[in-house]
Motif scaffolding. Structure first.
Motif, PDB file in Angstrom:
ATOM      1  N   ASP A 127       0.862  -1.174   0.000  1.00 63.97           N
ATOM      2  CA  ASP A 127       0.000   0.000   0.000  1.00 63.97           C
ATOM      3  C   ASP A 127       0.905   1.233   0.000  1.00 63.97           C
ATOM      4  O   ASP A 127       2.080   1.147   0.334  1.00 63.97           O
ATOM      5  N   ARG A 128       0.328   2.370  -0.375  1.00 58.84           N
ATOM      6  CA  ARG A 128       1.106   3.588  -0.574  1.00 58.84           C
ATOM      7  C   ARG A 128       1.878   3.987   0.678  1.00 58.84           C
ATOM      8  O   ARG A 128       3.095   4.196   0.649  1.00 58.84           O
ATOM      9  N   GLU A 129       1.172   4.035   1.781  1.00 59.94           N
ATOM     10  CA  GLU A 129       1.773   4.566   2.992  1.00 59.94           C
ATOM     11  C   GLU A 129       2.979   3.738   3.440  1.00 59.94           C
ATOM     12  O   GLU A 129       4.063   4.282   3.700  1.00 59.94           O
ATOM     13  N   SER A 130       2.781   2.420   3.536  1.00 62.78           N
ATOM     14  CA  SER A 130       3.873   1.605   4.070  1.00 62.78           C
ATOM     15  C   SER A 130       5.051   1.599   3.099  1.00 62.78           C
ATOM     16  O   SER A 130       6.205   1.538   3.512  1.00 62.78           O
ATOM     17  N   TYR A 131       4.766   1.696   1.797  1.00 65.75           N
ATOM     18  CA  TYR A 131       5.893   1.683   0.859  1.00 65.75           C
ATOM     19  C   TYR A 131       6.711   2.969   0.969  1.00 65.75           C
ATOM     20  O   TYR A 131       7.950   2.927   0.987  1.00 65.75           O
ATOM     21  N   LEU A 132       6.025   4.093   1.065  1.00 64.11           N
ATOM     22  CA  LEU A 132       6.755   5.367   1.173  1.00 64.11           C
ATOM     23  C   LEU A 132       7.584   5.384   2.464  1.00 64.11           C
ATOM     24  O   LEU A 132       8.738   5.819   2.469  1.00 64.11           O
ATOM     25  N   GLN A 133       6.994   4.863   3.508  1.00 60.12           N
ATOM     26  CA  GLN A 133       7.710   4.782   4.784  1.00 60.12           C
ATOM     27  C   GLN A 133       8.975   3.918   4.642  1.00 60.12           C
ATOM     28  O   GLN A 133      10.072   4.302   5.086  1.00 60.12           O
ATOM     29  N   ALA A 134       8.818   2.770   3.983  1.00 58.79           N
ATOM     30  CA  ALA A 134       9.963   1.874   3.778  1.00 58.79           C
ATOM     31  C   ALA A 134      11.020   2.552   2.907  1.00 58.79           C
ATOM     32  O   ALA A 134      12.225   2.433   3.158  1.00 58.79           O
ATOM     33  N   ALA A 135      10.569   3.278   1.893  1.00 60.60           N
ATOM     34  CA  ALA A 135      11.500   3.935   0.972  1.00 60.60           C
ATOM     35  C   ALA A 135      12.362   4.945   1.710  1.00 60.60           C
ATOM     36  O   ALA A 135      13.592   4.999   1.537  1.00 60.60           O
ATOM     37  N   VAL A 136      11.714   5.750   2.552  1.00 61.07           N
ATOM     38  CA  VAL A 136      12.466   6.737   3.326  1.00 61.07           C
ATOM     39  C   VAL A 136      13.445   6.025   4.258  1.00 61.07           C
ATOM     40  O   VAL A 136      14.616   6.413   4.377  1.00 61.07           O
ATOM     41  N   ALA A 137      12.994   4.955   4.864  1.00 61.09           N
ATOM     42  CA  ALA A 137      13.842   4.236   5.818  1.00 61.09           C
ATOM     43  C   ALA A 137      15.076   3.635   5.144  1.00 61.09           C
ATOM     44  O   ALA A 137      16.187   3.737   5.664  1.00 61.09           O
ATOM     45  N   ALA A 157      29.102 -11.631   0.605  1.00 59.95           N
ATOM     46  CA  ALA A 157      28.968 -11.339  -0.827  1.00 59.95           C
ATOM     47  C   ALA A 157      29.916 -10.205  -1.234  1.00 59.95           C
ATOM     48  O   ALA A 157      30.598 -10.288  -2.268  1.00 59.95           O
ATOM     49  N   VAL A 158      29.967  -9.170  -0.414  1.00 61.50           N
ATOM     50  CA  VAL A 158      30.859  -8.053  -0.744  1.00 61.50           C
ATOM     51  C   VAL A 158      32.310  -8.505  -0.640  1.00 61.50           C
ATOM     52  O   VAL A 158      33.149  -8.173  -1.492  1.00 61.50           O
ATOM     53  N   ALA A 159      32.613  -9.300   0.378  1.00 64.87           N
ATOM     54  CA  ALA A 159      33.973  -9.827   0.508  1.00 64.87           C
ATOM     55  C   ALA A 159      34.356 -10.655  -0.710  1.00 64.87           C
ATOM     56  O   ALA A 159      35.506 -10.670  -1.143  1.00 64.87           O
ATOM     57  N   ALA A 160      33.390 -11.341  -1.299  1.00 64.70           N
ATOM     58  CA  ALA A 160      33.649 -12.192  -2.463  1.00 64.70           C
ATOM     59  C   ALA A 160      33.723 -11.406  -3.764  1.00 64.70           C
ATOM     60  O   ALA A 160      34.019 -11.969  -4.811  1.00 64.70           O
ATOM     61  N   GLY A 161      33.419 -10.110  -3.693  1.00 67.32           N
ATOM     62  CA  GLY A 161      33.576  -9.282  -4.885  1.00 67.32           C
ATOM     63  C   GLY A 161      32.297  -8.836  -5.559  1.00 67.32           C
ATOM     64  O   GLY A 161      32.348  -8.297  -6.679  1.00 67.32           O
ATOM     65  N   ALA A 162      31.161  -9.007  -4.913  1.00 69.08           N
ATOM     66  CA  ALA A 162      29.889  -8.615  -5.540  1.00 69.08           C
ATOM     67  C   ALA A 162      29.875  -7.113  -5.841  1.00 69.08           C
ATOM     68  O   ALA A 162      30.393  -6.306  -5.068  1.00 69.08           O
ATOM     69  N   ASP A 163      29.251  -6.759  -6.957  1.00 73.79           N
ATOM     70  CA  ASP A 163      29.135  -5.348  -7.343  1.00 73.79           C
ATOM     71  C   ASP A 163      27.944  -4.669  -6.688  1.00 73.79           C
ATOM     72  O   ASP A 163      27.833  -3.443  -6.771  1.00 73.79           O
ATOM     73  N   GLY A 164      27.090  -5.446  -6.074  1.00 71.76           N
ATOM     74  CA  GLY A 164      25.934  -4.837  -5.429  1.00 71.76           C
ATOM     75  C   GLY A 164      25.092  -5.885  -4.741  1.00 71.76           C
ATOM     76  O   GLY A 164      25.338  -7.096  -4.868  1.00 71.76           O
ATOM     77  N   LEU A 165      24.103  -5.408  -4.014  1.00 68.53           N
ATOM     78  CA  LEU A 165      23.230  -6.290  -3.238  1.00 68.53           C
ATOM     79  C   LEU A 165      21.771  -5.903  -3.457  1.00 68.53           C
ATOM     80  O   LEU A 165      21.460  -4.728  -3.689  1.00 68.53           O
ATOM     81  N   LEU A 166      20.921  -6.885  -3.366  1.00 67.67           N
ATOM     82  CA  LEU A 166      19.476  -6.681  -3.438  1.00 67.67           C
ATOM     83  C   LEU A 166      18.927  -7.222  -2.126  1.00 67.67           C
ATOM     84  O   LEU A 166      19.038  -8.418  -1.854  1.00 67.67           O
ATOM     85  N   VAL A 167      18.371  -6.336  -1.298  1.00 64.81           N
ATOM     86  CA  VAL A 167      18.013  -6.736   0.061  1.00 64.81           C
ATOM     87  C   VAL A 167      16.556  -6.375   0.355  1.00 64.81           C
ATOM     88  O   VAL A 167      16.118  -5.250   0.084  1.00 64.81           O
ATOM     89  N   GLU A 168      15.840  -7.322   0.926  1.00 65.99           N
ATOM     90  CA  GLU A 168      14.464  -7.027   1.324  1.00 65.99           C
ATOM     91  C   GLU A 168      14.431  -6.396   2.707  1.00 65.99           C
ATOM     92  O   GLU A 168      14.951  -6.956   3.674  1.00 65.99           O
ATOM     93  N   VAL A 169      13.806  -5.214   2.770  1.00 63.32           N
ATOM     94  CA  VAL A 169      13.668  -4.492   4.029  1.00 63.32           C
ATOM     95  C   VAL A 169      12.196  -4.128   4.169  1.00 63.32           C
ATOM     96  O   VAL A 169      11.571  -3.659   3.208  1.00 63.32           O
ATOM     97  N   HIS A 170      11.635  -4.395   5.331  1.00 61.13           N
ATOM     98  CA  HIS A 170      10.223  -4.114   5.536  1.00 61.13           C
ATOM     99  C   HIS A 170      10.061  -3.535   6.944  1.00 61.13           C
ATOM    100  O   HIS A 170      10.617  -4.080   7.898  1.00 61.13           O
ATOM    101  N   PRO A 171       9.321  -2.441   7.089  1.00 56.74           N
ATOM    102  CA  PRO A 171       9.196  -1.842   8.415  1.00 56.74           C
ATOM    103  C   PRO A 171       8.489  -2.755   9.415  1.00 56.74           C
ATOM    104  O   PRO A 171       8.729  -2.663  10.617  1.00 56.74           O
ATOM    105  N   ALA A 172       7.635  -3.637   8.911  1.00 61.96           N
ATOM    106  CA  ALA A 172       6.899  -4.520   9.824  1.00 61.96           C
ATOM    107  C   ALA A 172       6.791  -5.900   9.184  1.00 61.96           C
ATOM    108  O   ALA A 172       5.743  -6.295   8.676  1.00 61.96           O
TER     109      ALA A 172
END
Lengths: 338, 338, 338, 338
Positions: free
Chosen positions: A106-116, A288-303
């Protein structure tokens, strides 16, 4: 086949070689490096063609590329592929963090997560508007509504965003909103989708199929490059093994140095799907970074407990921010920044 | 079952509980932590026994341990297991490096390798006197002669050494020489060998079976502890998956944080067997330490191309030393020393 | 290497070739077929040796055997290996049924089971006196007492029996009682045990390791043959895959025709462990015989719910007998008897 | 959830229950069996709904279906699903043979193959007009031209045909020509394609994903049924394991009895892809029928060495015909015809 030209070859001579290759029935792709130009001849390797081209004065050598991939290979392009998405450089010395909830709920929780996640140190947002679900009865995403919410989050935070496309009919609409388009693990060999994504003007992140060999994964990227899209990211996300009790998948971190040796494309890692449990995400991000990864994709959720999708593998924003501090340290040790 | 006693329980009361448990037909094992004592009741979990014990005044609670392992679990022993081998602390904040050639091939080259890995930063030597080989026609090791050469290298360098035992008949002789005894991946479920190693006075390193689940691996260690040997190291060394082209095994680094959560035993990683190629060893060593490994087992050979065994996965000493410098940096980031 | 002699070679000439091979440092093994004699030179393949032997008049050709196994291969021995155990022919046109409970639990129930499987159509009894168990706390078998009970059942029914050995120290005692000795899946690469079993006078059945490639499995048998024991049975029992919900293992029935193409040894199938559930045992037995298996190893228990071990995968005697009727039909279709 | 109605419930009462379920927000699907009617309530299982429905007089019981699939389950529909394609009954007591070349390569050779497999005993033709290929440079099929050739072969032989669809944009055109539409292993979780195929009027055969669990495979079929298409065939075609030397995949024949226990849908087997080598196809076909398969999908090519695709796994027509004779024998033993 790969045709390496002499460093002194001029444009006219290069065009001459290209014409000759085309006359043999091949499509030709050109890679101009610092010291020399390399031509890729798309089609089956033929020894007679190699011999014919080899006699041309501006041709240094012809490689009957033995692995089945070509445009993605470092034989074809020695320099690492670097490109920018918004202000973010992908594939350079800087480790890139993409973070956010699994699905836009939903809009609210996504915007909150984005800021976080921005505050926590993320460079791009992630989120799903179209969700591939094993069950037809599970939440399938908000569709275009979800894309609009992500666009709003982008405007608010200034961070570009990545999202997945599942449906060939939705390629246009997703490409209109997203900064990077994700091909999920279940679609890694959806060749028709790959062909279409080869023809759009947006970068594509290709997740490794959950039972794909490294070679098959590179071939999926080859579909994108051979159809004209060279801004491609490869993303390891765990493979399927007999260990099913403690992890959802087995994260194959050795794929990072291997793919970086075989290919010039940037390689990311998704430890959230790769492990299936938030507790293992920080150590696997560090690894992953130690192994040389160029980036990470991480799931973050406020709740995470309220998440409609993949809650158990989502970090809360505080844990994410703590992890980013450590990641910067590891990045520095291996000669990167973040 | 695990019986947690009240922190104020005195010796007499503890002995009382132990006696009651024995009367139900269980063997009893005691773990005395800083704040409380825990008793392990070896045998099938029974609800009536739990209820009976639960009424005793000095018993805080009884856990019908749901995973099949008990003595190795953190439910039984919360504090991490730490023990010393020579001057080396295993399982403490210090990351431990064991290095050397796969097999002891001859006196001269082994002594040379031993000196080189010591200079490179190793804390223990490794080497095989008895080699498990798929083929009966492959080099099977020097036997006791190999043990003597390692003993000489130990004397010369001051570094203790680890070596593998395959043969129940050779347990005594290997235990006479070695500082740590290794159980290889193919013997992880050789239960008779494990029982014998449970009764010797030397630490044992148990490699994960190439298709062993995490639970089965911990159960193998449980065989050692339940037979009396508590100085046990667990070592991840790669599991078997469908990816067979670019790596010999798939190194499951996520096993490190998982096992450290489930068990108090130290966890090592062997990226040499885990990858099968020297090129991937340094990035996987860095990743292992970043993921929280307590130590590494690394194959180093002065002349890998001449090695009788596992040459392709052995680092030359210079690469090893370079890697150690980076490892120190990563160890520091994750709060360890080296 | 494999040295095929001319069909007309006489004993003196054969001995001459053997001597020459030994002079090159190889052990020699001879296989006398109907039309020609084949010599196996145990040791590394060398082109100079091939060329030297190739010039001898009685040598037809020298094969630098490319797969790592030799004595078990059909290149070395074209005719299928057939041998008898009691009155039972193994490896002939007759499909052989070995059946009985997983473990010998007590005298009465085992004798009852033995009579029941005989009536149901079994040719040999099976039962475990020494049980390999993941947990040190599980029932580990009755030991020699169990062997005695099986011997009594043999006397009563007239059926020979097969049982597993785990412990190098128990080889002699098991060999004294058993008609066939089983090497379990966890010991397939217990090379020291294999070497000892190579030197006893009893046939050995080698189960495939749960993550063993076909090549590794044949190499385990090669350990037995190269140590002198040629009465070897190979037994497929399921491999470990990502499917863990509905079956304990994935039965690889295609291994049957493959191994029969590669090797002259008889190939059996164990659908009880291969599936882990009694319901799938009859269809998989039918499929195994249809695929060409030389025999089956089936768990049958008069009261599976009371079994101390593997109850869920045990058939009751009535289901076993019903299945045997169908098996006879399938055997006939594929040109076998039963 | 599954709502089992009382056998005596009349239409009005059934409609009443359906209405009540819809009021709770569920979609309703009805299955009318011989003795009773079953209603499927599509959506999340809720205990309060179960209790509310349970009090209605015409409701016998409400099942909170524990596996995630419902419409495909035998809890929802006890009787086996049977349907006809042309004159061919699928899912009945008759074992169905679909055969032909992997790809349609040219008109002449395809017609020749079609005639040959008909003579050999096939009931349907198979052939690919759109081919999923790991490499963008491999032959991708003739497209609509291929469909026309198959239509001509159908006219000539009278046999209906099955062909694969990869591209969402090609669903209409493939559905116009084909009698059965195949979803390949790489598209088993291409959920958008599945949704579209749920809405066409042609039967669909769903191959098991090469790393799909049985549950995921049934969920893929659930996508078809929940979108309205109930004429679905499941096809086992081998899964990906560590054994990569002798077979392309590991054929999981135990999936046949398992899926037939879990689901009312017909189950086929494709031993050509399941093994990758023509030599193993006949024994695996025999085994599949012995295990209870409802049909087979077999690659047959008049000149395998000239095939543009999958030649090594294609039988020549003579071998196919020989195999069919044996298959009839096995079918009879297990109570089927052919």
């Amino acid at each position: 086949m790969i045709v390496v030209l002499d460093g002194s070859a001029r444009e006219g001579e290069i065009a001459e070689v290209e014409k000759r290759i085309r006359n043999f029935g091949y499509d030709v792709y050109r890679s101009s490096g610092e010291n020399s130009t390399v031509l890729g001849a798309l089609g089956p390797a033929r020894e007679d063609v190699r011999d014919a081209l080899g006699t041309m004065p501006s041709v240094e050598r012809v490689i009957l590329a033995s692995p089945p991939f070509m445009l993605v290979s470092r034989a074809f392009k020695q320099e690492r592929s670097v490109f920018t998405v918004g202000d973010v450089e992908i594939g350079s010395g800087k480790v890139v963090l993409m973070a956010g909830p699994c699905a836009v709920e939903d809009r609210e929780s996504y915007l909150q997560a984005a800021v976080a996640v921005k505050e926590g140190g993320a460079h791009l947002l992630r989120g799903g508007a179209f969700k591939p679900r094993s069950s037809p009865y599970s939440f399938q995403g908000l569709g275009e509504e979800g894309l609009k919410i992500m666009a709003e989050a982008k405007e608010m935070t200034g961070l570009p965003f990545i999202t997945e496309v599942l449906d060939q009919h939705a390629v246009d609409i997703v490409a209109r909103y997203a900064d990077i388009i994700q091909v999920g693990t279940r679609n890694m060999q959806n060749f028709e989708l790959l062909k279409e994504l080869g023809q759009i003007g947006k970068p594509v992140l290709v997740k490794r199929g959950m039972s794909a060999t490294i070679e098959e994964w590179l071939m999926a990227a080859e579909y994108l490059l051979s159809n004209g899209n060279h801004r491609v990211i490869l993303c390891e996300r765990g493979i399927r093994t007999f260990e099913t009790t403690y992890t959802r998948n087995t994260l194959d971190l050795c794929a990072v140095p291997i793919v970086k040796e075989l290919s010039h494309l940037p390689v990311f890692v998704d430890p959230s799907h790769g492990t299936g449990k938030w507790k293992w995400v920080p150590p696997m991000c560090l690894a992953a970074v130690a192994a040389g990864a160029d980036g990470l994709l991480v799931e973050v959720h406020p709740a995470p407990k309220k998440a409609l999708c993949d809650g158990p593998q989502s970090l809360v924003p505080e844990k994410f921010a703590q992890m980013v501090d450590l990641l910067k340290g590891v990045a520095q040790v291996v000669g990167r920044t973040m």
